[in-house]
Scaffold this motif. Structure first.
Motif, mmCIF file in Angstrom:
data_model
loop_
_atom_site.group_PDB
_atom_site.id
_atom_site.type_symbol
_atom_site.label_atom_id
_atom_site.label_comp_id
_atom_site.label_asym_id
_atom_site.label_seq_id
_atom_site.Cartn_x
_atom_site.Cartn_y
_atom_site.Cartn_z
ATOM 1 N N TYR A 253 0.808 -1.213 0.000
ATOM 2 C CA TYR A 253 0.000 0.000 0.000
ATOM 3 C C TYR A 253 0.848 1.272 0.000
ATOM 4 O O TYR A 253 0.671 2.178 -0.795
ATOM 5 N N TYR A 254 1.806 1.319 0.920
ATOM 6 C CA TYR A 254 2.314 2.626 1.303
ATOM 7 C C TYR A 254 3.816 2.581 1.537
ATOM 8 O O TYR A 254 4.305 1.883 2.419
ATOM 9 N N THR A 255 4.529 3.298 0.705
ATOM 10 C CA THR A 255 5.965 3.460 0.923
ATOM 11 C C THR A 255 6.297 4.914 0.649
ATOM 12 O O THR A 255 5.481 5.641 0.095
ATOM 13 N N TYR A 256 7.459 5.335 1.054
ATOM 14 C CA TYR A 256 7.914 6.678 0.700
ATOM 15 C C TYR A 256 9.393 6.590 0.399
ATOM 16 O O TYR A 256 10.095 5.704 0.897
ATOM 17 N N LYS A 257 9.802 7.509 -0.422
ATOM 18 C CA LYS A 257 11.131 7.473 -1.019
ATOM 19 C C LYS A 257 12.271 7.379 -0.004
ATOM 20 O O LYS A 257 13.288 6.735 -0.271
ATOM 21 N N ALA A 258 12.093 8.034 1.149
ATOM 22 C CA ALA A 258 13.192 8.103 2.122
ATOM 23 C C ALA A 258 13.553 6.733 2.682
ATOM 24 O O ALA A 258 14.669 6.538 3.169
ATOM 25 N N VAL A 259 12.623 5.813 2.651
ATOM 26 C CA VAL A 259 12.889 4.485 3.203
ATOM 27 C C VAL A 259 12.963 3.480 2.058
ATOM 28 O O VAL A 259 12.001 3.264 1.339
ATOM 29 N N LYS A 260 14.144 2.887 1.910
ATOM 30 C CA LYS A 260 14.384 2.035 0.740
ATOM 31 C C LYS A 260 13.832 0.624 0.911
ATOM 32 O O LYS A 260 13.472 -0.019 -0.065
ATOM 33 N N SER A 261 13.799 0.135 2.136
ATOM 34 C CA SER A 261 13.319 -1.238 2.334
ATOM 35 C C SER A 261 12.832 -1.413 3.765
ATOM 36 O O SER A 261 13.196 -0.644 4.655
ATOM 37 N N GLY B 141 1.492 23.590 17.376
ATOM 38 C CA GLY B 141 1.109 24.684 16.483
ATOM 39 C C GLY B 141 1.503 24.522 15.027
ATOM 40 O O GLY B 141 1.271 25.429 14.214
ATOM 41 N N ASN B 142 2.090 23.381 14.675
ATOM 42 C CA ASN B 142 2.437 23.127 13.270
ATOM 43 C C ASN B 142 1.878 21.796 12.813
ATOM 44 O O ASN B 142 1.674 20.896 13.629
ATOM 45 N N LEU B 143 1.681 21.672 11.511
ATOM 46 C CA LEU B 143 1.233 20.388 10.981
ATOM 47 C C LEU B 143 2.339 19.357 11.116
ATOM 48 O O LEU B 143 3.490 19.611 10.735
ATOM 49 N N LEU B 144 1.988 18.216 11.670
ATOM 50 C CA LEU B 144 2.948 17.122 11.794
ATOM 51 C C LEU B 144 3.209 16.518 10.419
ATOM 52 O O LEU B 144 2.274 16.191 9.683
ATOM 53 N N GLN B 145 4.471 16.341 10.099
ATOM 54 C CA GLN B 145 4.833 15.880 8.758
ATOM 55 C C GLN B 145 6.133 15.114 8.824
ATOM 56 O O GLN B 145 7.187 15.703 9.062
ATOM 57 N N GLY B 146 6.068 13.802 8.662
ATOM 58 C CA GLY B 146 7.289 13.018 8.513
ATOM 59 C C GLY B 146 7.683 13.049 7.038
ATOM 60 O O GLY B 146 7.624 14.097 6.395
ATOM 61 N N HIS B 147 8.054 11.878 6.499
ATOM 62 C CA HIS B 147 8.401 11.851 5.076
ATOM 63 C C HIS B 147 7.164 11.835 4.192
ATOM 64 O O HIS B 147 7.263 11.847 2.974
ATOM 65 N N HIS B 148 5.992 11.783 4.796
ATOM 66 C CA HIS B 148 4.734 11.731 4.056
ATOM 67 C C HIS B 148 3.674 12.258 4.999
ATOM 68 O O HIS B 148 3.867 12.228 6.211
ATOM 69 N N HIS B 149 2.559 12.766 4.462
ATOM 70 C CA HIS B 149 1.491 13.186 5.366
ATOM 71 C C HIS B 149 0.878 11.957 6.046
ATOM 72 O O HIS B 149 0.964 10.842 5.512
ATOM 73 N N PRO B 150 0.274 12.146 7.224
ATOM 74 C CA PRO B 150 -0.296 10.979 7.912
ATOM 75 C C PRO B 150 -1.291 10.208 7.023
ATOM 76 O O PRO B 150 -2.009 10.813 6.233
ATOM 77 N N GLU B 151 -1.260 8.929 7.170
ATOM 78 C CA GLU B 151 -2.148 8.033 6.408
ATOM 79 C C GLU B 151 -2.950 7.201 7.398
ATOM 80 O O GLU B 151 -3.073 5.985 7.253
ATOM 81 N N ILE B 152 -3.509 7.871 8.394
ATOM 82 C CA ILE B 152 -4.118 7.133 9.495
ATOM 83 C C ILE B 152 -5.352 6.347 9.079
ATOM 84 O O ILE B 152 -5.820 5.493 9.828
ATOM 85 N N GLY B 153 -5.877 6.624 7.898
ATOM 86 C CA GLY B 153 -7.047 5.887 7.413
ATOM 87 C C GLY B 153 -6.762 4.407 7.222
ATOM 88 O O GLY B 153 -7.693 3.619 7.061
ATOM 89 N N HIS B 154 -5.500 4.028 7.248
ATOM 90 C CA HIS B 154 -5.199 2.613 7.027
ATOM 91 C C HIS B 154 -4.654 1.905 8.268
ATOM 92 O O HIS B 154 -4.136 0.786 8.168
ATOM 93 N N MET B 155 -4.832 2.552 9.418
ATOM 94 C CA MET B 155 -4.474 1.860 10.669
ATOM 95 C C MET B 155 -5.276 0.563 10.759
ATOM 96 O O MET B 155 -6.442 0.511 10.374
ATOM 97 N N ILE B 156 -4.638 -0.452 11.322
ATOM 98 C CA ILE B 156 -5.319 -1.739 11.494
ATOM 99 C C ILE B 156 -6.202 -1.640 12.746
ATOM 100 O O ILE B 156 -5.748 -1.205 13.803
#
Lengths: 288, 288
Positions: A253-261, B141-156
């Motif tokens: 489903y979900y990967t991002y460029k910063a993480v290769k594997s 006070g800021n939007l949390l942002q790792g290498h991608h925006h949150p994708e919490i819709g796919h939490m198990i």
């Protein structure tokens, strides 16, 4: 300049004096008994060194809200004699230097960041699968902290359909800690560490629970690294199984460029069992 | 000074021109059709105003990694004709002003923060239960942002034992979106909005899934507010049910002083259905 550091655990306190570059000059391990006895030994150890600051990674829950008068207090813990004890205040008053406190697992996350990954990565998650389950999150180079430290050990998980054992969490029938902590493994399966290592079915189930927990965090934070520590993680087969279960859950489903594997993403601690102690040193360094 | 704002949705684009204090002077709604037709109308609307900056909250997934050459591109979306389209670049080139982009749900979170809660609270989570499920997180006070925006819709999540319907997520058999999104409700139960409003059993199940999703985030972030938006949240009985299910899940485990009650914690959007548009304005204001 000397930095003091304590990893305060439920069974032992590791104390160290280090240089600001993180070289440990002296250390000792003190058994966790009563508050008075333990703290007397801790203070005695530090009394020989002119430390400038002290960092502590302490078993929790702890009040970390600086606007709360209980700031630095160990809250309602299963180790009843330590509940409502303000370890921060005692150390500050006795050592008369700046003291920074966080949870043991936060300290582990910060240690891995500060002495392991700082130059390359700013976002990582440390999950400990030990007696209990906890998580520390380094976000943009700082420990993530809302009104309370993360309590990810109680995330609700999907129970394996063949898992008929009761959760060991007194609050939740299907939470991460209740299904997958060291205590949960002990009480639910009643197997020795060696016996468990031969039960691939149970290790796979355990790996699936861990994979679910970290998958939910992965989706939320998109971090560089997810580090799996704690006593249960010493089961050798576990890490490869966690990666496999994580891969299955993600299902492309979900990967991002910063993480290769997934192998690069989900890893063991660089600092082995000393992540929290080094994290406490790093907290001390930051306070100077 | 005028600020432009777009809430770019899968069915419509809301465009507005506002003052920097957030007063909308002019707005329009454009149906989402082909890229060319939609964007031509969008650019025509803004061409009449000397806007200084533009904020966009756009349906996702979007590449928000500024080190990636695809920064600002709509990625693999079910709306195939919009996939791989760099909406940020088009708007920047045409309007010749600073443009800030985020996801629609991030924009909603930021709008609620900036025009709703900013003076009192710095940590909030906005979850949209609409066609899909997504979350935006304001942290310090800021939007949390790792290498991608949150994708919490796919939490198990833990599936209700009586829920025999298949997940509608093509990737996950038991994820938040696959069990609880608007599409999931439509496809799984095949009931009209009115029919569903009479099915307390199904609304309770829905509320339980939503409660699980936000409980996992609550444990991680310890926020001030969790805001439930999106079309499905218009079901009137849902919010009280979500609070009840949340209370049951927590089972008195975990509270913190900053949040006085579950009623105060879990709320509807202050800005009703305009959170994302106001969030886009706020992003524009921040860019000026």
């Amino acid at each position: 300049m000397l930095i003091g550091a304590i990893e305060a655990g439920g069974t032992k306190f590791k104390c160290a004096v280090a240089t600001s570059s993180g070289v440990i000059l002296q250390d000792t391990t003190i058994k966790t008994t009563t508050v008075e006895e333990t703290m007397e030994k801790v203070l005695k150890f530090f009394s020989s060194f002119p430390i400038k600051t002290l960092g502590i990674g302490c078993f929790g829950p702890i009040c970390l809200d600086q606007t709360d008068e209980r700031y630095g207090m160990i809250l309602d813990t299963p180790k009843k004699i330590w509940a409502n004890y303000n370890i921060l205040k005692t150390l500050k008053d006795a050592l008369k230097c700046p003291v920074k406190i966080t949870t043991d697992v936060n300290a582990s996350a910060f240690g891995e960041y500060y002495y392991g990954y700082k130059k390359k990565y700013q976002n990582l998650i440390y999950v400990t699968i030990g007696t209990g389950i906890g998580g520390g999150i380094v976000y943009n180079g700082n420990l993530l902290q809302g009104h309370h430290h993360p309590e990810i050990g109680h995330m609700i998980l999907k129970r394996d359909k063949d898992d008929k054992y009761e959760s060991t969490c007194p609050f939740h029938s299907d939470c991460f800690e209740g299904l997958a902590s060291g205590i949960s493994l002990d009480k639910r399966y009643n197997l020795s560490y060696e016996e468990l290592s031969l039960r691939e079915d149970l290790l796979r189930r355990e790996a699936n629970y861990i994979a679910q927990g970290i998958y939910n965090l992965y989706l939320t934070f998109a971090p560089d690294k997810i580090i799996i520590g704690g006593g249960v993680s010493h089961q050798e087969k576990l890490l490869p199984f966690i990666r496999e279960e994580f891969r299955k859950l993600n299902n492309n489903y979900y990967t991002y460029k910063a993480v290769k594997s997934i192998e690069e993403l989900i890893v063991s601690p660089v600092l082995k069992d000393n992540s929290a102690l080094y994290g406490a040193i790093a907290l001390g360094v930051m306070e100077k």
